[in-house]
Design a protein around this motif. Sequence first.
Motif, PDB file in Angstrom:
ATOM      1  N   THR A 158      42.092  45.852  44.672  1.00 24.83           N
ATOM      2  CA  THR A 158      42.630  44.493  44.829  1.00 24.83           C
ATOM      3  C   THR A 158      43.325  44.313  46.169  1.00 24.83           C
ATOM      4  O   THR A 158      43.613  43.182  46.557  1.00 24.83           O
ATOM      5  CB  THR A 158      43.652  44.169  43.714  1.00 24.83           C
ATOM      6  OG1 THR A 158      44.663  45.182  43.721  1.00 24.83           O
ATOM      7  CG2 THR A 158      42.996  44.140  42.342  1.00 24.83           C
ATOM      8  N   LEU A 165      39.589  42.427  45.564  1.00 19.69           N
ATOM      9  CA  LEU A 165      39.151  41.980  44.244  1.00 19.69           C
ATOM     10  C   LEU A 165      40.275  41.201  43.554  1.00 19.69           C
ATOM     11  O   LEU A 165      41.448  41.358  43.910  1.00 19.69           O
ATOM     12  CB  LEU A 165      38.765  43.201  43.393  1.00 19.69           C
ATOM     13  CG  LEU A 165      37.266  43.433  43.199  1.00 19.69           C
ATOM     14  CD1 LEU A 165      36.542  43.543  44.517  1.00 19.69           C
ATOM     15  CD2 LEU A 165      37.023  44.691  42.383  1.00 19.69           C
ATOM     16  N   PRO A 166      39.926  40.363  42.576  1.00 19.93           N
ATOM     17  CA  PRO A 166      40.967  39.609  41.860  1.00 19.93           C
ATOM     18  C   PRO A 166      41.897  40.568  41.108  1.00 19.93           C
ATOM     19  O   PRO A 166      41.543  41.719  40.868  1.00 19.93           O
ATOM     20  CB  PRO A 166      40.169  38.751  40.865  1.00 19.93           C
ATOM     21  CG  PRO A 166      38.760  38.761  41.347  1.00 19.93           C
ATOM     22  CD  PRO A 166      38.581  40.045  42.091  1.00 19.93           C
ATOM     23  N   PRO A 167      43.087  40.096  40.708  1.00 20.83           N
ATOM     24  CA  PRO A 167      44.042  40.955  39.996  1.00 20.83           C
ATOM     25  C   PRO A 167      43.501  41.442  38.648  1.00 20.83           C
ATOM     26  O   PRO A 167      42.688  40.784  38.011  1.00 20.83           O
ATOM     27  CB  PRO A 167      45.240  40.024  39.770  1.00 20.83           C
ATOM     28  CG  PRO A 167      45.105  38.943  40.775  1.00 20.83           C
ATOM     29  CD  PRO A 167      43.639  38.765  40.983  1.00 20.83           C
ATOM     30  N   GLN A 274      49.240  42.730  41.808  1.00 23.71           N
ATOM     31  CA  GLN A 274      47.789  42.707  41.648  1.00 23.71           C
ATOM     32  C   GLN A 274      47.326  43.469  40.415  1.00 23.71           C
ATOM     33  O   GLN A 274      46.290  43.168  39.859  1.00 23.71           O
ATOM     34  CB  GLN A 274      47.125  43.299  42.901  1.00 23.71           C
ATOM     35  CG  GLN A 274      47.368  42.462  44.150  1.00 23.71           C
ATOM     36  CD  GLN A 274      46.740  41.084  44.021  1.00 23.71           C
ATOM     37  OE1 GLN A 274      45.555  40.955  43.829  1.00 23.71           O
ATOM     38  NE2 GLN A 274      47.563  40.043  44.113  1.00 23.71           N
ATOM     39  N   LEU A 299      40.002  40.970  33.979  1.00 21.70           N
ATOM     40  CA  LEU A 299      39.948  40.610  35.394  1.00 21.70           C
ATOM     41  C   LEU A 299      40.349  39.148  35.492  1.00 21.70           C
ATOM     42  O   LEU A 299      39.741  38.287  34.849  1.00 21.70           O
ATOM     43  CB  LEU A 299      38.514  40.805  35.901  1.00 21.70           C
ATOM     44  CG  LEU A 299      38.261  40.558  37.389  1.00 21.70           C
ATOM     45  CD1 LEU A 299      38.980  41.590  38.250  1.00 21.70           C
ATOM     46  CD2 LEU A 299      36.753  40.619  37.673  1.00 21.70           C
ATOM     47  N   THR A 452      36.701  33.092  43.574  1.00 17.32           N
ATOM     48  CA  THR A 452      36.828  34.131  42.547  1.00 17.32           C
ATOM     49  C   THR A 452      36.986  33.511  41.166  1.00 17.32           C
ATOM     50  O   THR A 452      36.852  34.173  40.163  1.00 17.32           O
ATOM     51  CB  THR A 452      38.021  35.072  42.829  1.00 17.32           C
ATOM     52  OG1 THR A 452      39.178  34.280  43.015  1.00 17.32           O
ATOM     53  CG2 THR A 452      37.772  35.913  44.066  1.00 17.32           C
TER      54      THR A 452
END
Lengths: 461, 461
Positions: A158, A165-167, A274, A299, A452
């Motif tokens: 993340t 990347l998303p949390p 995150q 996610l 996202t």
Amino acid sequence: MAKPTPLSGFPELLPEQRFVEQQVIDTLRTVFELHGFAGIETRAVEPMDQLLRKGDTSKEVYVLRRLQETDTAADSGLGLHFDLTVPFARFVLENAGKLEFPFRRYQVQKAWRGERPQDGRYREFTQADIDIVGKDELPFHHDIEVTRVMVDALSRLTDPAVLGLPPFRLQVNNRKLIQGFYAGLGAPDPAEVMRLVDKLDKLPAETVRGMLLEEAGLSPEQADRCLELATIRSTDDSFVDRVRALGVEDPLLEEGLTELAALLRGCASLTGDQVTIEADLSIARGLDYYTGTVFETRLEGSESLGSICSGGRYDALASDGRTTYPGVGISLGVSRVLVPLLNRGALVADRKVPSVVLVALTGEDTREESDAIATALRANGVPCEVAATAQKFGKQIRYAERRGIPYVWFTGDDGHQVKDIRTGEQVAADPATWTPPAADHRPRVVVATGSTTPPAKEQKQ
Amino acid sequence: MAKPTPLSGFPELLPEQRFVEQQVIDTLRTVFELHGFAGIETRAVEPMDQLLRKGDTSKEVYVLRRLQETDTAADSGLGLHFDLTVPFARFVLENAGKLEFPFRRYQVQKAWRGERPQDGRYREFTQADIDIVGKDELPFHHDIEVTRVMVDALSRLTDPAVLGLPPFRLQVNNRKLIQGFYAGLGAPDPAEVMRLVDKLDKLPAETVRGMLLEEAGLSPEQADRCLELATIRSTDDSFVDRVRALGVEDPLLEEGLTELAALLRGCASLTGDQVTIEADLSIARGLDYYTGTVFETRLEGSESLGSICSGGRYDALASDGRTTYPGVGISLGVSRVLVPLLNRGALVADRKVPSVVLVALTGEDTREESDAIATALRANGVPCEVAATAQKFGKQIRYAERRGIPYVWFTGDDGHQVKDIRTGEQVAADPATWTPPAADHRPRVVVATGSTTPPAKEQKQ
């Protein structure tokens, strides 16, 4: 041959997408190795009796048959593995005499399931598994360890400087806690209660309550307490007091509370904005054969994908009758996380090729000189390619642009010059010593802002 | 469960062997990327009509069937790929509109063939392919390029500082050269002559000569010249004069001679003691669909394995009727090279784990402190693990030794100390800054002297 069409459920990536996946896998591998986990691969196939030995024939296994086998009904007795746990358990038993325990291994490989493809669920997919396996015993601190490793890995994924990347939200529970609670409450069949409570993420609480009364034989008051337990969530160990407030007492419950609290405390220093961890007492992992800690992971923005990283503690990963091998592990669904993000363009690399430099070509007669420049750059670790044809320089620059190559190298009467085609800046340079800024060295993963979050209906891959 | 036994033809590696394979794959990837090749992966399955479209049903394809398919005779229509070329050709056609040509790609993946397992031939094996594909045309200089890339890669694999694999000998020929020669000689069916001459590595020259007379309709004098051509070998372009001395003239032969000579000259600067290239005019690659350059490669000391790295130029890798995609590529048999060497112990890593350091533990009550030391070391990129139990220090040192971990970290009244357990040297160190010497950072590949030569009969895996 007519233009082939994609096979549903078998996602493939373009080079600029594969780079993102490779970056994710490299990051995972780096973290796993920093924590002392050894990489292994197992063969793609297992004997069918191994694949079905849990009696779970609902798995959509792909069975193999050799084309040359004259009896067309005769299978080879082999099937493609549907996860990495079954093959790993077999590997541990087969090689127990050659392994050192506790054995920490990571495994990043494809698995196959013939189920109906949908978003985040594919017929071919990549998993990244970590497990710690002991011989006869495996102390609880390894549950904390394996969680810390995955939190470390997810944190790097993340990190905007690494991948962006998303949390992730890791949800943890403990089977001892909930089974002990149900037992202490006097439930006739605690396992059945767990199976029903696990349905809370799909069914309304009222429906589950009805099932607890009818199918698990609970009294209305018992059912309410079970449902109350399942609503408890906390990111610290404050859940302990809330469970105690429900007034149930049981030694197994006590053990589960102690373990889960220790796990949350042990990971507290690693979590952040995150990656969060919470005790979520509704998590049970259904039919799986866990015996203590259980994990699921969501996610952010992609909750509809379900859990993308799951696992837990099993007291008997494998057993040969004399020796038992307990383990604790987590499996990250690499394809499940990435493919939807890649398909909707939320992540992509800024180049289609690894080359940082395109070495321009003045004519076919000087290709050897251009090759020599490329060789010099490569000796310094600079990925590069020589132009395919001696077109006009403008066209060679366009050639670089279309591939996302940031620099073009010219050689002429002024000697060597390197041009950053993004800024137009051109400077003299020596192929024996020039290197690009670190940020340009490898393709970068670009996160498309706002993308996202999935659209109302996800794009089909 | 009883102890499982290995499946013949499906080799698996222990962690200390897998490390060697991983190191080989990492090295290949680094070199391929330095040359601007983009990594892709294709799905493991292809429709059966794709796999068999060359009409070559002799391939031992594994056909897939879903277990839940009620009609047990019904295949899914899918089979596991038996090489990486067929899937790549399909990938190029499917994604032609999204790729930039010339398209350079590398692909390191498993393939499957249901054939009888023997040394160097497995039912599941890893291949590393590089190809350059053009749209409608692909100039000859790419033949030189692809050879240079593989020579670069093989050179690093044989470098004792990197991996220390045995020397490689790349044998190159050109189909235009031999087909032009046969045509210029007046052979009624040059392709048939090529097919028969290709048998020279398995049959005595006298037998092949008889076949050339009977099956290819050559005169005794024509047959002798064909066999003479096949004896020509040289590591420079001196083969050209020797071919000319045979007195055959043909425009295709001329083109072949020019190309092959250019290829040898173009690679001369890259070869050395460990990687040699020679023009070998007996190489034809049998039934394969090559149209110019052809390659084979022998691994010194393991000639019985046959060619471990083969490829060539094909004028139509793929075609959709309107556009044709010519290509040139080489495929390295990673399993074919490595598995026999690993099985006989010729190569192995000096550790079973990635950890450089074992952080010793004085008691369970100070595990958190030991974890903190490990976290500090990892922040500097030092792979490490904390001792599993607080045994006596002597036992913890033995624990490290058994895994090949070179350093043990102690914390006591004297502060932090790190001990090199190979030498016994112990020094004060700060976990926030200490790093091991570069040579200790990752497990090292150890080449057992004398063991790269196979025993009389190779050990079965």
